[in-house]
Write an enzyme that holds these catalytic residues in place. Structure first.
Site, mmCIF file in Angstrom:
data_model
loop_
_atom_site.group_PDB
_atom_site.id
_atom_site.type_symbol
_atom_site.label_atom_id
_atom_site.label_comp_id
_atom_site.label_asym_id
_atom_site.label_seq_id
_atom_site.Cartn_x
_atom_site.Cartn_y
_atom_site.Cartn_z
ATOM 1 N N CYS A 36 0.819 -1.201 0.000
ATOM 2 C CA CYS A 36 0.000 0.000 0.000
ATOM 3 C C CYS A 36 0.860 1.261 0.000
ATOM 4 O O CYS A 36 1.711 1.425 0.887
ATOM 5 C CB CYS A 36 -0.899 -0.009 1.232
ATOM 6 S SG CYS A 36 -1.771 1.535 1.516
ATOM 7 N N TYR B 85 -5.799 6.028 -8.397
ATOM 8 C CA TYR B 85 -6.918 5.204 -7.934
ATOM 9 C C TYR B 85 -8.228 5.634 -8.590
ATOM 10 O O TYR B 85 -9.066 4.794 -8.939
ATOM 11 C CB TYR B 85 -7.040 5.278 -6.406
ATOM 12 C CG TYR B 85 -6.001 4.454 -5.700
ATOM 13 C CD1 TYR B 85 -6.235 3.118 -5.400
ATOM 14 C CD2 TYR B 85 -4.764 5.003 -5.352
ATOM 15 C CE1 TYR B 85 -5.278 2.346 -4.763
ATOM 16 C CE2 TYR B 85 -3.803 4.242 -4.723
ATOM 17 C CZ TYR B 85 -4.059 2.914 -4.429
ATOM 18 O OH TYR B 85 -3.106 2.157 -3.816
#
Length: 316
Positions: free
Chosen positions: A50, A187
């Site tokens: 992440c 994203y």
């Protein structure tokens, strides 16, 4: 309209709308917040896959907080129950770990222990308070500021100032722009559930990358000659870009390798002592390609690309 990866974070037009972080308490050096910056009191839960958690891993490393703040790496493969603790998963260099504090199977157990009514998506990083038995903060931008400034009394490298007072006024708007169009822009592109939402995100992403490339033509770092949190915030997106975002998230107008200055800047940051060991492409690629089943339903992880991040960067 194609199905969204996270339906609760998708609007009616297919745009990805990231949830707001739920835990926003602060650790302070003087303890005025009720959370004093004491060695041994706090623990970080992170994923090396992440980019948001990766920021915290880097700052903890650069500030020399390894002995003051414990850290546990979760399995890069997230299932319908979220981030899990699965010892040995991940990579040979960085195996995932069991939860050393509570024996949890899933990080979601820490969320419900902190707030029994929590129903959102479980995210990393998490800064956990071992004394109160709850999450202090799960907003990465705030966690890295705390690690950078509040723990100097227990840091091995307290002299490293990643958040200098004289640059904060300039850093704030720059961080906001990079977050909106780059960090979160990849994203918004990758999780878009409509053509319009995708193009609405991906075109400004490359406009801002073009701006950043031009900005770095006459300076080593984003704010001049000093490494700051702004660089670390950008780095964790750039280092994943060619390996994941170009193909998996359809951010394929240009690669970072195609930029004259961003490419050297990426190598410069990667080669900064302490940063390269925090980068694990096995965690990164397996997480994205094996977890996002609405984007990559086969779960096949690509072999490439070859990235020579140790090559000379020419930015001394």
């Amino acid at each position: 309209m194609a199905p969204a990866q996270f339906s609760a974070e998708s609007d009616d037009d297919g745009r990805f709308v990231r949830q707001v972080s739920a835990f926003r308490d602060r650790v302070t050096a003087d303890g005025s917040s009720g959370y004093p910056a004491a060695a041994g009191r706090y623990h970080l839960y992170v994923s090396l896959a992440c980019p948001w958690a990766h920021r915290a891993v880097i700052v903890r490393e650069l500030k020399g907080l390894q002995d003051a703040i414990g850290m546990t790496i979760v399995d890069p493969i997230r299932d319908e129950l979220g981030w899990r603790f699965r010892p040995g998963a991940g990579s040979e260099a960085h195996p995932a770990q069991a939860d050393p504090l509570h024996g949890w199977d899933y990080l979601s157990q820490g969320y419900t222990q902190s707030d029994a009514a929590f129903v959102g998506r479980v995210t990393v990083p998490v800064l956990w308070d071992t004394e109160r038995g709850r999450i202090v903060n799960n907003e990465s931008s705030e966690i890295i500021e705390m690690l950078a400034r509040e723990f100097d009394a227990v840091a091995a490298n307290p002299g490293l100032d990643l958040l200098p007072d004289d640059l904060r006024e300039e850093m704030g708007p720059l961080n906001d722009r990079i977050y909106e169009y780059v960090n979160n822009g990849v994203y918004r592109s990758g999780f878009a559930a409509s053509q319009h939402a995708y193009e609405e995100a991906v075109l400004p992403l490359f406009e801002v990358l073009d701006e950043l490339d031009a900005r770095l033509a006459d300076r080593r770092y984003l704010l001049g000659d000093r490494l700051t949190l702004a660089d670390i915030r950008l780095f964790t997106t750039l280092v994943r870009f060619d390996a994941v975002y170009v193909g998996h998230f359809k951010c394929n107008v240009r690669r970072i390798a195609d930029y004259a200055h961003l490419s050297g800047y990426l190598r410069d940051l990667y080669q900064t002592p302490g940063i390269a060991p925090t980068v694990d492409f096995e965690h990164i690629k397996r997480h994205y390609y094996e977890t996002h089943d609405s984007i990559n339903p086969t779960g096949i992880v690509p072999v490439g690309p070859e990235l020579d991040l140790d090559a000379p960067h020419g930015r001394g």
